[in-house]
Design an enzyme around this catalytic site. Structure first.
Site, PDB file in Angstrom:
ATOM      1  N   GLY A 118       0.847  -1.204   0.000  1.00 29.20           N
ATOM      2  CA  GLY A 118       0.000   0.000   0.000  1.00 29.20           C
ATOM      3  C   GLY A 118       0.874   1.242   0.000  1.00 29.20           C
ATOM      4  N   GLY A 175      -0.173   5.034  -1.094  1.00 31.76           N
ATOM      5  CA  GLY A 175      -1.248   5.768  -0.429  1.00 31.76           C
ATOM      6  C   GLY A 175      -0.740   6.986   0.326  1.00 31.76           C
ATOM      7  N   GLN A 176      -1.656   7.585   1.112  1.00 26.16           N
ATOM      8  CA  GLN A 176      -1.316   8.830   1.803  1.00 26.16           C
ATOM      9  C   GLN A 176      -0.117   8.639   2.731  1.00 26.16           C
ATOM     10  OE1 GLN A 176      -4.093  10.328   4.733  1.00 26.16           O
ATOM     11  NE2 GLN A 176      -3.265  12.401   4.623  1.00 26.16           N
ATOM     12  N   ASP A 184      -1.444  -7.604  -5.049  1.00 25.47           N
ATOM     13  CA  ASP A 184      -2.717  -7.545  -4.318  1.00 25.47           C
ATOM     14  C   ASP A 184      -2.493  -8.317  -3.021  1.00 25.47           C
ATOM     15  OD1 ASP A 184      -5.215  -7.865  -3.233  1.00 25.47           O
ATOM     16  OD2 ASP A 184      -6.180  -8.443  -5.125  1.00 25.47           O
ATOM     17  N   TYR A 222     -15.207  -0.071   9.198  1.00 24.82           N
ATOM     18  CA  TYR A 222     -13.770   0.206   9.312  1.00 24.82           C
ATOM     19  C   TYR A 222     -13.308   0.026  10.761  1.00 24.82           C
ATOM     20  CZ  TYR A 222      -9.544   3.241   9.148  1.00 24.82           C
ATOM     21  OH  TYR A 222      -8.285   3.772   9.236  1.00 24.82           O
ATOM     22  N   LYS A 275     -10.746  -2.686  12.368  1.00 26.16           N
ATOM     23  CA  LYS A 275      -9.526  -2.297  13.086  1.00 26.16           C
ATOM     24  C   LYS A 275      -9.515  -2.902  14.493  1.00 26.16           C
ATOM     25  CE  LYS A 275      -7.349   0.211  10.026  1.00 26.16           C
ATOM     26  NZ  LYS A 275      -6.091  -0.260   9.440  1.00 26.16           N
TER      27      LYS A 275
END
Ligand code: NAD
Ligand code: AKB
Length: 313
Positions: free
Chosen positions: A9, A12-13, A51, A141, A145
């Site tokens: 990932g 991403g941000q 992935d 979400y 988590k």
């Protein structure tokens, strides 16, 4: 032995900025960037199109590069996951299991996996939320988590997996775009302030949430990963705090630099998510156990964001 690090990932941000820091620490040839798509942010790194749900490909990438540490950042964030709950659950849980299993089999020896303030819910005390408290998250979400935290602790206790985690607040940075969260307004507001001198916010003016400037979040991430194992006494995930503010307060701060900036409000479904989260969190365990301390307050962050964004606009 030189660490070989895999960031899943990476585009991403957080990944975009974390990669820069890991390159400084380990050398870019030792930091493998993996994501669904390539990105200019990886131009200095070995890249793998991956992935994380594809367990076999993940294993092959880890073997090919002799990876010993994984930073798992691939996930659906709060707003996106609400639109696709079953896939949010699948990605956030199966991705984690695929990585934890590699650590259980001792194919890798350290895992970083971020949790979020989203683990808390409407019944959690909202101010100075403690590390240990009522946790009844109301978003898919947050549920993923919280379950992820329980599994991290389980893998540590049962299989001696060295997994480390932080409950990030909303993160704000100028180098990368946010990926579909409820706190994304606090990044968008800076771009719109510089471009149009106005911003329409999807959260109400008094919605106070825990937030953090990205350099602080990156520092916390590498600090927890490099701390001696015995200092990491919490193997679910650590509360971590930087700044708490609401849209009205950040708008006031921006006005100090752009006096004709204005904010208006058009509330959407993200308000309900934000209303279920804490306003501030108590992170004394992170401070005591591995020396966490933030560097940026609201005023420092605002100046730095506007300065850097105005250079690249
Ligand atoms: P992001 O959405 O910006 O980036 C996620 C990256 O993962 C994207 O580049 C995406 O292409 C990639 N990805 C998605 N599915 C993938 C898959 N199946 N395989 C491989 N890669 C895949 O998210 P972010 O903001 O960088 O967040 C990273 C982690 O930090 C997430 O676990 C998130 O929950 C957590 N977190 C973020 C914040 C925040 O404010 N940014 C706050 C709390 C927790
Ligand atoms: C989101 O808003 O979903 C994230 C987070 C706080 O986990 N920024």
């Amino acid at each position: 032995m030189t660490d070989k690090v895999l960031v899943i990932g990476a585009g991403g941000q957080i990944g975009t900025e974390l990669l820069e820091k890991l390159n400084e620490i380990h050398g870019s040839s030792n930091v493998v960037a993996a994501d669904l798509n390539n990105s200019p942010a990886f131009s200095n790194n070995p890249y793998e199109k991956l992935d994380v749900l594809d367990k076999e490909s993940l294993f092959n990438v880890v073997k090919k590069h002799q990876v010993n540490q994984v930073y798992l950042l691939a996930a659906l964030l709060s707003a996106t996951a609400e639109k696709n709950p079953l896939f949010g659950w699948k990605l956030n849980m199966e991705g984690l299991f695929n990585v934890l299993e590699l650590a259980k089999e001792k194919i890798i020896d350290k895992v970083y996996w971020p949790s979020s303030i989203a683990v808390f819910g409407p019944t959690t005390p909202k101010v100075n939320t403690p590390q240990y408290t009522v946790m009844e998250p109301s978003t898919v979400y947050g549920i993923s988590k919280q379950a992820g935290e329980r599994w991290c602790e389980y893998y540590f206790n049962k299989y001696n997996v060295d997994v480390r985690s932080i409950r990030y607040p909303g993160l704000i940075g100028w180098k990368s775009a946010p990926g579909g969260g409820t706190t994304d307004y606090a990044v968008h507001i800076f771009h719109e302030a510089l471009k149009n001198k106005k911003y329409e916010c999807f959260l109400s003016e008094n919605t106070t949430l825990p937030m953090m400037y990205m350099p602080d979040a990156i520092k916390a991430t590498v600090d927890i990963m490099h701390a001696p194992a015995e200092q990491i006494k919490i193997r679910s995930s650590y509360n971590l705090t930087g700044i708490s503010f609401n849209p009205k307060e950040i708008a006031e701060e921006i006005k100090k630099h752009i006096p004709d900036f204005s904010i208006s409000y058009k509330i959407d479904f993200r308000q309900e998510i934000a209303d279920s989260w804490p306003k501030s969190v108590d992170d004394h365990e992170a401070r005591e156990h591995w020396g966490w301390a933030e560097q940026f307050n609201l005023s420092d962050m605002t100046s730095d964001m506007l300065l850097n964004l105005s250079k690249i606009k």
